[in-house]
Scaffold this motif. Structure first.
Motif, PDB file in Angstrom:
ATOM      1  N   SER A  92       0.826  -1.215   0.000  1.00  0.00           N
ATOM      2  CA  SER A  92       0.000   0.000   0.000  1.00  0.00           C
ATOM      3  C   SER A  92       0.862   1.267   0.000  1.00  0.00           C
ATOM      4  O   SER A  92       0.429   2.308  -0.486  1.00  0.00           O
ATOM      5  N   TRP A  93       2.060   1.185   0.530  1.00  0.00           N
ATOM      6  CA  TRP A  93       2.967   2.337   0.545  1.00  0.00           C
ATOM      7  C   TRP A  93       3.686   2.495  -0.790  1.00  0.00           C
ATOM      8  O   TRP A  93       4.066   3.595  -1.174  1.00  0.00           O
ATOM      9  N   ARG A  94       3.897   1.393  -1.500  1.00  0.00           N
ATOM     10  CA  ARG A  94       4.621   1.447  -2.787  1.00  0.00           C
ATOM     11  C   ARG A  94       3.890   2.306  -3.809  1.00  0.00           C
ATOM     12  O   ARG A  94       4.510   2.879  -4.696  1.00  0.00           O
ATOM     13  N   LYS A  95       2.584   2.399  -3.693  1.00  0.00           N
ATOM     14  CA  LYS A  95       1.797   3.207  -4.624  1.00  0.00           C
ATOM     15  C   LYS A  95       2.180   4.682  -4.542  1.00  0.00           C
ATOM     16  O   LYS A  95       1.950   5.434  -5.489  1.00  0.00           O
ATOM     17  N   LYS A  96       2.742   5.083  -3.419  1.00  0.00           N
ATOM     18  CA  LYS A  96       3.107   6.488  -3.200  1.00  0.00           C
ATOM     19  C   LYS A  96       4.597   6.735  -3.428  1.00  0.00           C
ATOM     20  O   LYS A  96       5.073   7.846  -3.235  1.00  0.00           O
ATOM     21  N   PHE A  97       5.318   5.720  -3.843  1.00  0.00           N
ATOM     22  CA  PHE A  97       6.776   5.793  -3.921  1.00  0.00           C
ATOM     23  C   PHE A  97       7.279   6.327  -5.258  1.00  0.00           C
ATOM     24  O   PHE A  97       6.768   5.982  -6.325  1.00  0.00           O
ATOM     25  N   THR A  98       8.297   7.155  -5.179  1.00  0.00           N
ATOM     26  CA  THR A  98       9.085   7.588  -6.328  1.00  0.00           C
ATOM     27  C   THR A  98      10.498   7.834  -5.823  1.00  0.00           C
ATOM     28  O   THR A  98      10.746   7.795  -4.618  1.00  0.00           O
ATOM     29  N   THR A  99      11.400   8.066  -6.733  1.00  0.00           N
ATOM     30  CA  THR A  99      12.761   8.407  -6.317  1.00  0.00           C
ATOM     31  C   THR A  99      12.935   9.916  -6.395  1.00  0.00           C
ATOM     32  O   THR A  99      12.182  10.612  -7.091  1.00  0.00           O
ATOM     33  N   LEU A 100      13.931  10.415  -5.685  1.00  0.00           N
ATOM     34  CA  LEU A 100      14.179  11.858  -5.680  1.00  0.00           C
ATOM     35  C   LEU A 100      14.507  12.371  -7.080  1.00  0.00           C
ATOM     36  O   LEU A 100      13.986  13.405  -7.499  1.00  0.00           O
ATOM     37  N   SER A 101      15.323  11.633  -7.801  1.00  0.00           N
ATOM     38  CA  SER A 101      15.675  12.097  -9.148  1.00  0.00           C
ATOM     39  C   SER A 101      14.444  12.148 -10.053  1.00  0.00           C
ATOM     40  O   SER A 101      14.275  13.095 -10.829  1.00  0.00           O
ATOM     41  N   GLU A 102      13.559  11.157  -9.937  1.00  0.00           N
ATOM     42  CA  GLU A 102      12.342  11.154 -10.746  1.00  0.00           C
ATOM     43  C   GLU A 102      11.394  12.291 -10.348  1.00  0.00           C
ATOM     44  O   GLU A 102      10.792  12.931 -11.211  1.00  0.00           O
ATOM     45  N   ALA A 103      11.272  12.534  -9.052  1.00  0.00           N
ATOM     46  CA  ALA A 103      10.407  13.614  -8.581  1.00  0.00           C
ATOM     47  C   ALA A 103      10.920  14.968  -9.059  1.00  0.00           C
ATOM     48  O   ALA A 103      10.147  15.854  -9.409  1.00  0.00           O
ATOM     49  N   ALA A 104      12.243  15.114  -9.103  1.00  0.00           N
ATOM     50  CA  ALA A 104      12.853  16.388  -9.456  1.00  0.00           C
ATOM     51  C   ALA A 104      12.951  16.614 -10.961  1.00  0.00           C
ATOM     52  O   ALA A 104      12.746  17.737 -11.434  1.00  0.00           O
ATOM     53  N   THR A 105      13.276  15.537 -11.714  1.00  0.00           N
ATOM     54  CA  THR A 105      13.592  15.716 -13.133  1.00  0.00           C
ATOM     55  C   THR A 105      12.748  14.871 -14.073  1.00  0.00           C
ATOM     56  O   THR A 105      12.803  15.075 -15.277  1.00  0.00           O
ATOM     57  N   GLY A 106      12.038  13.877 -13.533  1.00  0.00           N
ATOM     58  CA  GLY A 106      11.280  12.968 -14.375  1.00  0.00           C
ATOM     59  C   GLY A 106      12.099  11.797 -14.885  1.00  0.00           C
ATOM     60  O   GLY A 106      11.582  10.923 -15.563  1.00  0.00           O
ATOM     61  N   THR A 107      13.393  11.770 -14.558  1.00  0.00           N
ATOM     62  CA  THR A 107      14.300  10.713 -15.018  1.00  0.00           C
ATOM     63  C   THR A 107      14.969  10.061 -13.812  1.00  0.00           C
ATOM     64  O   THR A 107      15.384  10.751 -12.879  1.00  0.00           O
ATOM     65  N   TYR A 108      15.080   8.747 -13.863  1.00  0.00           N
ATOM     66  CA  TYR A 108      15.693   8.027 -12.740  1.00  0.00           C
ATOM     67  C   TYR A 108      17.214   8.043 -12.816  1.00  0.00           C
ATOM     68  O   TYR A 108      17.804   7.691 -13.839  1.00  0.00           O
ATOM     69  N   THR A 109      17.822   8.429 -11.711  1.00  0.00           N
ATOM     70  CA  THR A 109      19.261   8.311 -11.480  1.00  0.00           C
ATOM     71  C   THR A 109      19.422   7.902 -10.023  1.00  0.00           C
ATOM     72  O   THR A 109      18.946   8.605  -9.127  1.00  0.00           O
ATOM     73  N   ALA A 110      20.052   6.779  -9.789  1.00  0.00           N
ATOM     74  CA  ALA A 110      20.275   6.329  -8.412  1.00  0.00           C
ATOM     75  C   ALA A 110      21.202   7.314  -7.700  1.00  0.00           C
ATOM     76  O   ALA A 110      22.170   7.800  -8.278  1.00  0.00           O
ATOM     77  N   ILE A 111      20.898   7.593  -6.460  1.00  0.00           N
ATOM     78  CA  ILE A 111      21.745   8.458  -5.642  1.00  0.00           C
ATOM     79  C   ILE A 111      22.517   7.542  -4.698  1.00  0.00           C
ATOM     80  O   ILE A 111      21.945   6.973  -3.773  1.00  0.00           O
ATOM     81  N   PRO A 112      23.806   7.370  -4.941  1.00  0.00           N
ATOM     82  CA  PRO A 112      24.601   6.432  -4.135  1.00  0.00           C
ATOM     83  C   PRO A 112      24.613   6.811  -2.651  1.00  0.00           C
ATOM     84  O   PRO A 112      24.483   7.983  -2.291  1.00  0.00           O
ATOM     85  N   ASP A 113      24.798   5.807  -1.830  1.00  0.00           N
ATOM     86  CA  ASP A 113      24.843   6.012  -0.390  1.00  0.00           C
ATOM     87  C   ASP A 113      26.214   6.539   0.008  1.00  0.00           C
ATOM     88  O   ASP A 113      27.214   5.830  -0.102  1.00  0.00           O
ATOM     89  N   PRO A 114      26.302   7.780   0.495  1.00  0.00           N
ATOM     90  CA  PRO A 114      27.604   8.334   0.857  1.00  0.00           C
ATOM     91  C   PRO A 114      28.188   7.711   2.125  1.00  0.00           C
ATOM     92  O   PRO A 114      29.355   7.927   2.423  1.00  0.00           O
ATOM     93  N   TRP A 115      27.382   6.941   2.832  1.00  0.00           N
ATOM     94  CA  TRP A 115      27.881   6.298   4.046  1.00  0.00           C
ATOM     95  C   TRP A 115      29.110   5.446   3.750  1.00  0.00           C
ATOM     96  O   TRP A 115      30.001   5.318   4.575  1.00  0.00           O
ATOM     97  N   PHE A 116      29.171   4.906   2.541  1.00  0.00           N
ATOM     98  CA  PHE A 116      30.289   4.045   2.157  1.00  0.00           C
ATOM     99  C   PHE A 116      31.535   4.838   1.755  1.00  0.00           C
ATOM    100  O   PHE A 116      32.574   4.250   1.492  1.00  0.00           O
ATOM    101  N   GLU A 117      31.425   6.146   1.704  1.00  0.00           N
ATOM    102  CA  GLU A 117      32.544   6.997   1.299  1.00  0.00           C
ATOM    103  C   GLU A 117      33.307   7.477   2.540  1.00  0.00           C
ATOM    104  O   GLU A 117      32.777   8.255   3.315  1.00  0.00           O
ATOM    105  N   PRO A 118      34.526   7.017   2.743  1.00  0.00           N
ATOM    106  CA  PRO A 118      35.271   7.400   3.949  1.00  0.00           C
ATOM    107  C   PRO A 118      35.841   8.819   3.918  1.00  0.00           C
ATOM    108  O   PRO A 118      36.141   9.378   4.963  1.00  0.00           O
ATOM    109  N   ARG A 119      35.971   9.404   2.729  1.00  0.00           N
ATOM    110  CA  ARG A 119      36.596  10.727   2.630  1.00  0.00           C
ATOM    111  C   ARG A 119      35.544  11.825   2.672  1.00  0.00           C
ATOM    112  O   ARG A 119      34.456  11.688   2.121  1.00  0.00           O
TER     113      ARG A 119
END
Length: 154
Positions: free
Chosen positions: A102-129
């Motif tokens: 029921s929650w998936r119906k409301k789901f989108t990604t930030l890139s799609e909401a902003a631009t209409g095109t999907y681009t994954a936003i990598p998790d910076p947690w894995f970046e040590p620098r």
């Protein structure tokens, strides 16, 4: 409109989005009357904002008190955030897989909401620098500014 930003742990991307987008909305007299912003995690219970996200938010001008008041939450500890959300915005499509149907119906990604095109936003947690981490936050901020403009035109 209730907007919920989600990421894996509610430690890096989604809290940053919550803080920055809430400020963007507050600067717009019309949107500030109708939009609420929150965040949550869907996978890894970390229970605290990453220290690098705190640093990034301090560079954005948020006070230590504002940042330290943040409390991480998750789909299983705060399901009402997901039920009440009009739109659930994830950083990658994989975040949608962890939502109830029921929650998936409301789901989108930030890139799609902003631009209409999907681009994954990598998790910076894995970046040590620090510099690449802050660059990831800048990418988020760009999408947030674009999404605020989209909402402003609707």
């Amino acid at each position: 409109m209730n907007i919920l930003f989600i990421c894996s742990s509610n430690a890096c991307r989604s809290p940053y989005c919550e803080f920055v987008f809430r400020r963007l909305i507050a600067a717009d007299p019309e949107l500030s009357k109708t939009v609420t912003v929150r965040s949550a995690g869907v996978l890894n219970p970390v229970f605290g904002m990453d220290h690098r996200t705190k640093h990034a938010l301090s560079l954005e001008g948020f006070s230590e008190a504002e940042i330290n008041a943040f409390r991480s939450c998750f789909s299983w500890t705060h399901p009402s955030r997901f039920r009440e959300a009009d739109v659930i915005i994830g950083m990658t499509k994989s975040h949608g897989r962890f939502l109830l149907p029921s929650w998936r119906k409301k789901f989108t990604t930030l890139s799609e909401a902003a631009t209409g095109t999907y681009t994954a936003i990598p998790d910076p947690w894995f970046e040590p620098r620090r510099k690449p981490y802050l660059k990831a936050m800048d990418i988020l901020k760009g999408y947030l500014e674009q999404y605020a403009a989209v909402l402003n035109t609707n």
